[in-house]
Enzyme design. Structure first.
Site, PDB file in Angstrom:
ATOM      1  N   LYS A 197      -2.225 -99.114 -34.285  1.00  0.00           N
ATOM      2  CA  LYS A 197      -2.573 -98.389 -35.513  1.00  0.00           C
ATOM      3  C   LYS A 197      -3.902 -97.688 -35.320  1.00  0.00           C
ATOM      4  O   LYS A 197      -4.929 -98.327 -35.108  1.00  0.00           O
ATOM      5  CB  LYS A 197      -2.642 -99.365 -36.685  1.00  0.00           C
ATOM      6  N   LYS A 249       1.404 -95.746 -35.157  1.00  0.00           N
ATOM      7  CA  LYS A 249       1.116 -95.015 -36.390  1.00  0.00           C
ATOM      8  C   LYS A 249      -0.235 -94.346 -36.285  1.00  0.00           C
ATOM      9  O   LYS A 249      -1.195 -95.038 -35.967  1.00  0.00           O
ATOM     10  CB  LYS A 249       1.121 -96.003 -37.556  1.00  0.00           C
TER      11      LYS A 249
HETATM   12  C1  PBG Z   1      -3.428 -99.244 -44.560  1.00  0.00           C
HETATM   13  C2  PBG Z   1      -2.343 -98.231 -44.610  1.00  0.00           C
HETATM   14  C3  PBG Z   1      -2.479 -96.922 -44.197  1.00  0.00           C
HETATM   15  C4  PBG Z   1      -1.299 -96.282 -44.475  1.00  0.00           C
HETATM   16  C5  PBG Z   1      -0.432 -97.233 -44.968  1.00  0.00           C
HETATM   17  N1  PBG Z   1      -1.110 -98.442 -45.067  1.00  0.00           N
HETATM   18  C6  PBG Z   1      -3.592 -96.274 -43.483  1.00  0.00           C
HETATM   19  C7  PBG Z   1      -4.950 -96.338 -44.025  1.00  0.00           C
HETATM   20  O1  PBG Z   1      -5.171 -96.144 -45.238  1.00  0.00           O
HETATM   21  O2  PBG Z   1      -5.837 -96.560 -43.221  1.00  0.00           O
HETATM   22  C8  PBG Z   1      -1.052 -94.834 -44.243  1.00  0.00           C
HETATM   23  C9  PBG Z   1       0.335 -94.323 -44.437  1.00  0.00           C
HETATM   24  C10 PBG Z   1       0.399 -92.843 -44.528  1.00  0.00           C
HETATM   25  O3  PBG Z   1      -0.615 -92.121 -44.381  1.00  0.00           O
HETATM   26  O4  PBG Z   1       1.507 -92.349 -44.734  1.00  0.00           O
HETATM   27  N2  PBG Z   1      -2.992-100.540 -44.578  1.00  0.00           N
HETATM   28 ZN    ZN Z   2      -4.765-101.636 -45.450  1.00  0.00          ZN
END
Ligand code: PBG
Ligand code: ZN
Length: 326
Positions: A197, A249
């Site tokens: 991530k 991701k």
């Molecule tokens: C954090 C989380 C994120 C997303 C989903 N859960 C990233 C973040 O805020 O750092 C991003 C999903 C998206 O941008 O579609 N737990």
């Molecule tokens: Zn988070």
């Protein structure tokens, strides 16, 4: 024969639509897609998200209706994100038996039992500071967060979630969650780890969608996007810790990492086409610069080609209703 003309002509296999289809190496279908959904409690109206045209916050009271609609359209799996009205310093609503995380899983599974429910397992939408865990003086406390991740995972599993999908980027989160699940009798609940991530700038629209209150960034826990070797290491650690499936991701700007991880592990691999990737396509299409459906096909196709088995995408419902544009 005139030596100036080629003997080898790749164009032979491109002459007609049938030939092109026959020799196409990669395909993706609706079966590969997971639809992320935003569910808001204590509201009765759908709400548009200005930075994600076409995506709506679903009021909890209409989640059952929506899940039925998705299932009818052919969606097999959703990833649930809650928009909480019960934030506190630790995000304790996430491990409350009647909290939003548990209710989302219950509603989805009660309505369409065969829908595969992945419960995004984090705290940023439930904490007053917007960080993905317990905040201490010097940032997020890794090990205190692990304890709460275990609690949330057991809560979601008890409510029926098929997959726990930890996205807090805490070291050891897969091991801690596996241990908590097994101890509580949920050895059948699977873990899809957000194993690689990145600390990406492509999450902006999501943070708006979730009403994020975050100050600063997540660089102390999410990975540096420029580290290709570390990307493989992070996913392999989650494999060792017992993850059932891995994930990269965002997706489209990290195809090298998808490809590397595909080669390094035998586990199923997912990739998340995030909100910023969605927004870039939507807004460019709205401006008349690109053809949305063709670019969706090209970007999701590229993610598949790089090695992802499963793709999380906000376009999933659109593809379910309209198919893939060749
Ligand atoms: C954090 C989380 C994120 C997303 C989903 N859960 C990233 C973040 O805020 O750092 C991003 C999903 C998206 O941008 O579609 N737990
Ligand atoms: Zn988070």
């Amino acid at each position: 024969m005139n030596n100036n003309f080629p003997a080898i002509r790749p164009r032979r296999l491109r002459k007609s639509p049938s030939l092109r289809t026959l020799f196409q190496e990669t395909a993706f279908t609706l079966d590969d897609l997971v639809l992320p959904v935003f569910v808001e409690e204590e509201t009765s109206d759908f709400a548009e998200i200005a930075t994600m045209p076409g995506v709506l916050r679903i009021p909890e009271s209409k989640l059952a209706y929506e899940i039925e609609r998705y299932a009818r359209a052919g969606i097999r799996s959703v990833m649930t994100f809650g928009i909480s009205h019960h934030m506190d310093a630790t995000g304790s609503d996430t491990w409350s038996e009647n909290g939003l995380v548990a209710r989302m899983a219950r509603i989805c599974k009660d309505t369409v039992p065969e829908m595969i429910v992945m419960s995004d397992t984090c705290f940023c939408e439930y904490t007053t500071h917007g960080h993905c865990g317990v905040l201490h003086d010097h940032g997020v406390d890794n090990d205190a967060t692990l304890i709460n991740l275990g609690r949330q995972a057991v809560n979601a599993a008890a409510a029926g979630a098929d997959f726990i999908a930890p996205s807090a980027a805490a070291d050891g989160q897969v091991r801690a969650i596996r241990h908590a699940l097994d101890t509580a009798g949920f050895s059948e609940t699977a873990i899809m780890a957000y194993s690689t991530k990145l600390a990406s700038s492509l999450y902006g629209p999501f943070r708006e969608a979730g009403g994020s209150v975050l100050q600063g960034d997540r660089k102390q826990y999410q990975m540096n996007p420029l580290n290709r070797r570390e990307a493989v290491r992070e996913s392999l650690l989650d494999e060792q810790e017992g993850a059932d499936a891995l994930m990269v991701k965002p997706a489209g700007t990290y195809l090298d990492m998808i490809s590397d991880i595909r080669a390094a592990s035998k586990l199923p691999l997912a990739a998340y086409q995030v909100s910023g990737e969605y927004a870039m396509i939507k807004f460019a299409a709205r401006a008349g610069a690109i053809d949305e459906r063709k670019v969706v096909r090209e970007t999701l196709g590229a993610i598949k080609r790089a090695g992802a088995d499963i793709i999380l995408s906000y376009f999933a419902m659109d593809i379910a209703e309209n198919g893939v544009d060749y």
